[in-house]
Write a protein that holds these residues in place. Sequence first.
Motif, PDB file in Angstrom:
ATOM      1  N   THR A   8      15.981  79.754 -28.475  1.00 52.24           N
ATOM      2  CA  THR A   8      17.372  80.198 -28.552  1.00 52.24           C
ATOM      3  C   THR A   8      18.262  79.347 -27.667  1.00 52.24           C
ATOM      4  OG1 THR A   8      16.699  82.482 -28.998  1.00 52.24           O
ATOM      5  CG2 THR A   8      18.936  82.140 -28.168  1.00 52.24           C
ATOM      6  N   LEU A   9      17.800  79.028 -26.473  1.00 52.34           N
ATOM      7  CA  LEU A   9      18.605  78.235 -25.552  1.00 52.34           C
ATOM      8  C   LEU A   9      18.848  76.834 -26.099  1.00 52.34           C
ATOM      9  CD1 LEU A   9      20.061  78.106 -22.877  1.00 52.34           C
ATOM     10  CD2 LEU A   9      17.884  77.578 -21.751  1.00 52.34           C
ATOM     11  N   VAL A  10      17.835  76.246 -26.705  1.00 56.71           N
ATOM     12  CA  VAL A  10      18.013  74.927 -27.322  1.00 56.71           C
ATOM     13  C   VAL A  10      19.091  74.991 -28.399  1.00 56.71           C
ATOM     14  CG1 VAL A  10      16.914  73.192 -28.795  1.00 56.71           C
ATOM     15  CG2 VAL A  10      15.697  74.078 -26.786  1.00 56.71           C
ATOM     16  N   ARG A  11      19.067  76.033 -29.236  1.00 55.98           N
ATOM     17  CA  ARG A  11      20.072  76.169 -30.299  1.00 55.98           C
ATOM     18  C   ARG A  11      21.471  76.366 -29.725  1.00 55.98           C
ATOM     19  NH1 ARG A  11      16.089  79.515 -32.626  1.00 55.98           N
ATOM     20  NH2 ARG A  11      17.287  81.401 -32.045  1.00 55.98           N
ATOM     21  N   LEU A  12      21.548  76.976 -28.554  1.00 58.10           N
ATOM     22  CA  LEU A  12      22.857  77.223 -27.939  1.00 58.10           C
ATOM     23  C   LEU A  12      23.445  75.985 -27.263  1.00 58.10           C
ATOM     24  CD1 LEU A  12      22.082  80.688 -26.308  1.00 58.10           C
ATOM     25  CD2 LEU A  12      23.662  80.278 -28.212  1.00 58.10           C
ATOM     26  N   LEU A  13      22.642  74.939 -27.134  1.00 60.67           N
ATOM     27  CA  LEU A  13      23.095  73.733 -26.428  1.00 60.67           C
ATOM     28  C   LEU A  13      22.973  72.487 -27.315  1.00 60.67           C
ATOM     29  CD1 LEU A  13      21.401  74.416 -22.958  1.00 60.67           C
ATOM     30  CD2 LEU A  13      23.803  74.798 -23.587  1.00 60.67           C
ATOM     31  N   PRO A  14      23.588  72.486 -28.498  1.00 60.57           N
ATOM     32  CA  PRO A  14      23.566  71.276 -29.333  1.00 60.57           C
ATOM     33  C   PRO A  14      24.325  70.155 -28.632  1.00 60.57           C
ATOM     34  CG  PRO A  14      25.162  72.848 -30.179  1.00 60.57           C
ATOM     35  CD  PRO A  14      24.428  73.554 -29.082  1.00 60.57           C
ATOM     36  N   PHE A  15      23.854  68.936 -28.807  1.00 60.68           N
ATOM     37  CA  PHE A  15      24.409  67.847 -27.999  1.00 60.68           C
ATOM     38  C   PHE A  15      25.897  67.589 -28.197  1.00 60.68           C
ATOM     39  CE2 PHE A  15      19.890  66.626 -27.374  1.00 60.68           C
ATOM     40  CZ  PHE A  15      19.911  66.718 -25.992  1.00 60.68           C
ATOM     41  N   PRO A  16      26.448  67.609 -29.401  1.00 61.32           N
ATOM     42  CA  PRO A  16      27.897  67.369 -29.491  1.00 61.32           C
ATOM     43  C   PRO A  16      28.714  68.349 -28.647  1.00 61.32           C
ATOM     44  CG  PRO A  16      26.883  67.176 -31.649  1.00 61.32           C
ATOM     45  CD  PRO A  16      25.820  67.721 -30.733  1.00 61.32           C
ATOM     46  N   GLU A  17      28.356  69.648 -28.721  1.00 63.00           N
ATOM     47  CA  GLU A  17      29.080  70.647 -27.933  1.00 63.00           C
ATOM     48  C   GLU A  17      28.758  70.555 -26.445  1.00 63.00           C
ATOM     49  OE1 GLU A  17      27.621  71.145 -30.772  1.00 63.00           O
ATOM     50  OE2 GLU A  17      29.225  71.860 -32.085  1.00 63.00           O
ATOM     51  N   LEU A  18      27.495  70.255 -26.121  1.00 60.60           N
ATOM     52  CA  LEU A  18      27.115  70.158 -24.713  1.00 60.60           C
ATOM     53  C   LEU A  18      27.802  68.976 -24.037  1.00 60.60           C
ATOM     54  CD1 LEU A  18      25.484  71.074 -22.294  1.00 60.60           C
ATOM     55  CD2 LEU A  18      23.496  69.863 -23.223  1.00 60.60           C
ATOM     56  N   ILE A  19      27.890  67.856 -24.716  1.00 57.50           N
ATOM     57  CA  ILE A  19      28.572  66.685 -24.150  1.00 57.50           C
ATOM     58  C   ILE A  19      30.040  67.012 -23.879  1.00 57.50           C
ATOM     59  CG2 ILE A  19      29.331  64.321 -24.643  1.00 57.50           C
ATOM     60  CD1 ILE A  19      26.644  64.078 -26.282  1.00 57.50           C
ATOM     61  N   LYS A  20      30.677  67.710 -24.809  1.00 56.95           N
ATOM     62  CA  LYS A  20      32.068  68.115 -24.596  1.00 56.95           C
ATOM     63  C   LYS A  20      32.188  69.084 -23.423  1.00 56.95           C
ATOM     64  CE  LYS A  20      33.387  67.672 -29.470  1.00 56.95           C
ATOM     65  NZ  LYS A  20      33.790  68.432 -30.689  1.00 56.95           N
ATOM     66  N   ALA A  21      31.224  69.999 -23.297  1.00 56.23           N
ATOM     67  CA  ALA A  21      31.256  70.966 -22.200  1.00 56.23           C
ATOM     68  C   ALA A  21      31.096  70.272 -20.853  1.00 56.23           C
ATOM     69  CB  ALA A  21      30.156  72.007 -22.401  1.00 56.23           C
ATOM     70  N   LEU A  22      30.224  69.260 -20.793  1.00 53.45           N
ATOM     71  CA  LEU A  22      30.055  68.530 -19.531  1.00 53.45           C
ATOM     72  C   LEU A  22      31.314  67.742 -19.193  1.00 53.45           C
ATOM     73  CD1 LEU A  22      26.389  67.187 -19.548  1.00 53.45           C
ATOM     74  CD2 LEU A  22      27.289  69.381 -18.766  1.00 53.45           C
ATOM     75  N   ALA A  23      31.925  67.132 -20.192  1.00 51.30           N
ATOM     76  CA  ALA A  23      33.174  66.399 -19.937  1.00 51.30           C
ATOM     77  C   ALA A  23      34.228  67.347 -19.372  1.00 51.30           C
ATOM     78  CB  ALA A  23      33.666  65.748 -21.223  1.00 51.30           C
ATOM     79  N   ALA A  24      34.340  68.546 -19.955  1.00 46.51           N
ATOM     80  CA  ALA A  24      35.311  69.521 -19.462  1.00 46.51           C
ATOM     81  C   ALA A  24      34.977  69.965 -18.040  1.00 46.51           C
ATOM     82  CB  ALA A  24      35.338  70.735 -20.398  1.00 46.51           C
TER      83      ALA A  24
END
Length: 312
Positions: A8-24
Motif C-alpha cells: 500500500t505504501l509503495v502505491r501511495l508514493l508513485p514517483f511523479p507525485e513523490l518527486i513533486k512532493a519533495l520539490a514542494a
Amino acid sequence: MFRADTDTLVRLLPFPELIKALAAAFVAGANVPLRHSHIIESGTDTGTSLLMPAWDAEGYYGVKIVNIFPGNRAKGLPGLHSTYTLFDARTGAPLALLDGDVITSRRTAAAAALGASYLARPDATRLVVVGAGRVGGLVGPAMAAVRELDDIAVWDIDPDASQRCAQRWRESGLPARAVEQLEPAVREADIVSCATLASQPIIKPEWLAAGSHLDLIGSFTPAMAEAEPACFAQADVWVDTEEALMKSGDLLNAIAAGRWRADALIGNLTQLCRGQIKGRSNDQQRTIFKAVGTALEDLGAAKLAYLGLKNA
C-alpha cells in the motif's frame, strides 16, 4: 492512527507525485535537527539506533527510527529495521505509522530524479544505474519520471542481481538491460546514477562523457565513496543539503586529493527548487549531484502517504 503495509505504501508514493512532493518540501523548508545516534546494548547484543526528526509549518512532525544490528545476520534476521511515525505538530497526536525502509528507499531515488530534472541534459536518453539493491532498483523508474529514456543499463557487483533488476524494469515497460562491463556502459551514458554501499571508488573520470550527469546517492558516510576524486575536477557540483560536505566520502576525498574545493560548490536542492540558483547551463557541462539524505525528504514522503491514506 493510519497504518500502511508495504504494498500500500509503495502505491501511495508513485514517483511523479513523490518527486513533486519533495520539490514542494524543499521550497517550503522544515526544521531538521541533526540526527541522533545511540548505541543500544542488551546483554551481549549491540546495535545502533538513529533518530531523524523533522517538522514543518504546515503542522506535521515526523521521526524516522533506524535500528542497525550487525549481529542479526547470525540470527537469520535483517540487519536493519526502520519505522516512520508521523504526528500532528500542533497537538503531538500520532497520525500514521509507516515502513521506514520504503520511505527511505523511495525518497532517495526520487531526490536523485529531482536533482537530475535540473542537472541532466534535457535530451538525456541513456541511463546507467550502478547498484541493483533496494535503492538502485528504484532509480530507473524514478529517472524515467523526469527524462524520456530509451536505454537503461544496470550493473551490479552481483550479475544475477542486475539481471533480476533489469527484468523487473522490463516487465514494468522500461527499456532496461543488464550489463556485465561497467566502463563501456558509462562511456555511452548521459546519466550515471550510483546507488551502492561502496567503500572504494567505482567510477573513473575518463569514463564520463562531456555533458554527462553523475548522480551519487549511495554513499552517506566519510568511509564510503563511489567516484574517484578526479571525477570532481572540471565538473560543477550540487548537493542535496550542506550536510553532504561533512558526511560524504566522495566530497571529502576529492577535497583531500586537491581535485575539488568546498567553496566551488554551486548549491543545493533547496536553492534549485526555489529558483535561487540555476542548474545546468549548457550541453557540454559535466554535472554532479551528491546526496546523503535528509529528514526533510522523509517528512515530505510521509505527508504524501498520509494524505493518500486519509483521502482513500
